[in-house]
Scaffold this motif. Structure first.
Motif, PDB file in Angstrom:
ATOM      1  N   GLU A   1       0.997  -1.419  -0.099  1.00  0.00           N
ATOM      2  CA  GLU A   1       0.133  -0.209   0.143  1.00  0.00           C
ATOM      3  C   GLU A   1       1.158   1.067  -0.207  1.00  0.00           C
ATOM      4  N   MET A   2       1.737   1.644   0.664  1.00  0.00           N
ATOM      5  CA  MET A   2       2.852   2.355   0.961  1.00  0.00           C
ATOM      6  C   MET A   2       3.606   2.656  -0.468  1.00  0.00           C
ATOM      7  N   ARG A   3       4.133   1.491  -0.913  1.00  0.00           N
ATOM      8  CA  ARG A   3       4.636   1.818  -2.408  1.00  0.00           C
ATOM      9  C   ARG A   3       3.719   2.212  -3.114  1.00  0.00           C
ATOM     10  N   SER A   4       2.110   1.724  -3.345  1.00  0.00           N
ATOM     11  CA  SER A   4       1.161   2.807  -4.647  1.00  0.00           C
ATOM     12  C   SER A   4       1.183   3.787  -4.700  1.00  0.00           C
ATOM     13  N   ARG A   5       1.447   4.522  -3.704  1.00  0.00           N
ATOM     14  CA  ARG A   5       1.497   5.608  -3.599  1.00  0.00           C
ATOM     15  C   ARG A   5       2.581   6.260  -3.687  1.00  0.00           C
ATOM     16  N   PRO A   6       3.107   7.925  -4.217  1.00  0.00           N
ATOM     17  CA  PRO A   6       4.533   8.707  -4.109  1.00  0.00           C
ATOM     18  C   PRO A   6       5.009   8.324  -3.283  1.00  0.00           C
ATOM     19  N   HIS A   7       6.108   8.119  -3.225  1.00  0.00           N
ATOM     20  CA  HIS A   7       7.132   8.310  -2.240  1.00  0.00           C
ATOM     21  C   HIS A   7       8.622   8.523  -2.596  1.00  0.00           C
ATOM     22  N   LEU A   8       9.505   7.979  -1.665  1.00  0.00           N
ATOM     23  CA  LEU A   8      10.910   8.058  -1.693  1.00  0.00           C
ATOM     24  C   LEU A   8      11.138   6.829  -1.085  1.00  0.00           C
ATOM     25  N   SER A   9      12.182   6.216  -1.531  1.00  0.00           N
ATOM     26  CA  SER A   9      13.116   4.940  -0.759  1.00  0.00           C
ATOM     27  C   SER A   9      14.641   4.702  -0.805  1.00  0.00           C
ATOM     28  N   PHE A  10      15.006   4.195   0.298  1.00  0.00           N
ATOM     29  CA  PHE A  10      16.213   3.895   0.322  1.00  0.00           C
ATOM     30  C   PHE A  10      16.733   3.453  -0.166  1.00  0.00           C
TER      31      PHE A  10
ATOM     32  N   THR B   1      20.182   4.204  -5.713  1.00  0.00           N
ATOM     33  CA  THR B   1      20.692   4.340  -6.693  1.00  0.00           C
ATOM     34  C   THR B   1      20.883   5.586  -7.499  1.00  0.00           C
ATOM     35  N   TYR B   2      20.265   6.697  -7.011  1.00  0.00           N
ATOM     36  CA  TYR B   2      20.154   8.031  -7.699  1.00  0.00           C
ATOM     37  C   TYR B   2      21.694   8.470  -6.971  1.00  0.00           C
ATOM     38  N   THR B   3      21.988   8.874  -5.889  1.00  0.00           N
ATOM     39  CA  THR B   3      23.341   9.128  -5.931  1.00  0.00           C
ATOM     40  C   THR B   3      24.382   8.514  -7.006  1.00  0.00           C
ATOM     41  N   ASP B   4      23.924   7.190  -6.544  1.00  0.00           N
ATOM     42  CA  ASP B   4      25.118   6.201  -6.678  1.00  0.00           C
ATOM     43  C   ASP B   4      25.450   6.012  -8.547  1.00  0.00           C
TER      44      ASP B   4
ATOM     45  N   TYR C   1      18.995   5.468 -12.096  1.00  0.00           N
ATOM     46  CA  TYR C   1      18.267   5.708 -11.618  1.00  0.00           C
ATOM     47  C   TYR C   1      16.533   5.871 -12.808  1.00  0.00           C
ATOM     48  N   LYS C   2      17.562   6.520 -14.241  1.00  0.00           N
ATOM     49  CA  LYS C   2      16.129   6.813 -15.117  1.00  0.00           C
ATOM     50  C   LYS C   2      16.473   5.554 -15.700  1.00  0.00           C
ATOM     51  N   LEU C   3      16.832   5.401 -16.089  1.00  0.00           N
ATOM     52  CA  LEU C   3      16.670   3.291 -17.227  1.00  0.00           C
ATOM     53  C   LEU C   3      15.652   2.616 -15.943  1.00  0.00           C
ATOM     54  N   ALA C   4      15.716   2.603 -14.629  1.00  0.00           N
ATOM     55  CA  ALA C   4      15.243   1.522 -14.006  1.00  0.00           C
ATOM     56  C   ALA C   4      13.537   2.001 -12.942  1.00  0.00           C
ATOM     57  N   ARG C   5      14.086   3.338 -12.836  1.00  0.00           N
ATOM     58  CA  ARG C   5      12.829   3.664 -12.332  1.00  0.00           C
ATOM     59  C   ARG C   5      12.217   4.710 -12.265  1.00  0.00           C
ATOM     60  N   ILE C   6      12.255   4.885 -13.666  1.00  0.00           N
ATOM     61  CA  ILE C   6      11.517   6.438 -14.738  1.00  0.00           C
ATOM     62  C   ILE C   6      11.225   5.689 -15.786  1.00  0.00           C
ATOM     63  N   ASP C   7      11.779   5.118 -16.120  1.00  0.00           N
ATOM     64  CA  ASP C   7      11.726   4.039 -18.069  1.00  0.00           C
ATOM     65  C   ASP C   7      11.713   3.001 -17.798  1.00  0.00           C
ATOM     66  N   ASN C   8      11.629   2.280 -16.774  1.00  0.00           N
ATOM     67  CA  ASN C   8      11.109   0.851 -16.217  1.00  0.00           C
ATOM     68  C   ASN C   8      11.775   0.001 -17.103  1.00  0.00           C
ATOM     69  N   PHE C   9      13.169   0.136 -17.492  1.00  0.00           N
ATOM     70  CA  PHE C   9      13.383  -0.947 -18.252  1.00  0.00           C
ATOM     71  C   PHE C   9      14.167  -2.065 -17.656  1.00  0.00           C
ATOM     72  N   LYS C  10      14.162  -3.243 -18.092  1.00  0.00           N
ATOM     73  CA  LYS C  10      13.952  -4.696 -17.838  1.00  0.00           C
ATOM     74  C   LYS C  10      15.700  -5.011 -17.855  1.00  0.00           C
ATOM     75  N   PRO C  11      16.397  -5.606 -17.460  1.00  0.00           N
ATOM     76  CA  PRO C  11      17.823  -6.104 -17.356  1.00  0.00           C
ATOM     77  C   PRO C  11      17.755  -6.843 -18.292  1.00  0.00           C
TER      78      PRO C  11
END
Length: 181
Positions: A5-14, A19-22, A27-37
């Motif tokens: 339920e928490m993940r279904s709402r807009p959120h940030l996660s550790f 991933t974003y800082t590293d 981050y863009k490929l995995a979290r925004i574009d939903n690219f699957k490896p």
């Protein structure tokens, strides 16, 4: 509120922030574009199966019952089969395969069982979702704690310290220091 339920709402996660800082591109490929490896590393599937067994072990402790080494190795086998058996997206490394990692996992779990004994802690919670707000950010930060525990009262922590002090290397260091005085 559960984690789904928490993940279904807009959120940030550790993990997302990490991933974003590293690597912003990852981050863009995995979290925004939903690219699957193209593949899943065997270590990711293996580690996930081990993690599930340890969560079950600690949940049993929390509820004040115990799982035998056979129970835990059977759990590992079930989780490993669920994640890896027939899964062609897993990329095995160093000559490993499904069967080799099944045997390795069972051995790892048995070694864990042998090392536990009276482990000196009380389990308070396992796989507990959490969320908190940060001033100035419109969405919560969410996550899951793997384990929250506390040392046993009446000497639990002291026993752990004593066990560390009884380690041969610590005795040798103490003897060396006393001969210098």
């Amino acid at each position: 509120m559960d984690i789904d339920e928490m993940r279904s709402r807009p959120h940030l996660s550790f993990s997302g922030l990490s991933t974003y800082t590293d690597c912003g591109l990852l981050y863009k490929l995995a979290r925004i574009d939903n690219f699957k490896p193209e593949f899943t590393p065997d270590s990711l599937a293996f580690g996930s199966a081990v993690h599930q067994v340890l969560a079950d072990y600690n949940e049993a402790r929390r509820q004040r019952y115990s799982l035998t080494p056979d129970d835990l190795t059977n759990l590992f086998e079930g989780y490993w089969k669920e994640k890896a058996e027939g899964n062609e997206s897993i990329s095995y490394r160093n000559g490993k395969d499904f069967t080799a990692l099944l045997a390795e996992g069972k051995s790892l779990i048995r070694g864990f069982c042998e090392s536990q004994g009276d482990s000196g802690y009380t389990v308070l919670s396992v796989e507990e979702p959490f969320e908190f707000a940060i001033d100035g950010i419109d969405v919560p930060v969410i996550g899951i704690t793997d384990l929250i525990d506390e040392p046993l009262l009446h000497g639990g922590q002291e026993q752990r310290l004593q066990r560390q002090g009884d380690h041969p290397q610590n005795r040798r260091a103490h003897q060396d220091k006393s001969t210098q005085d």
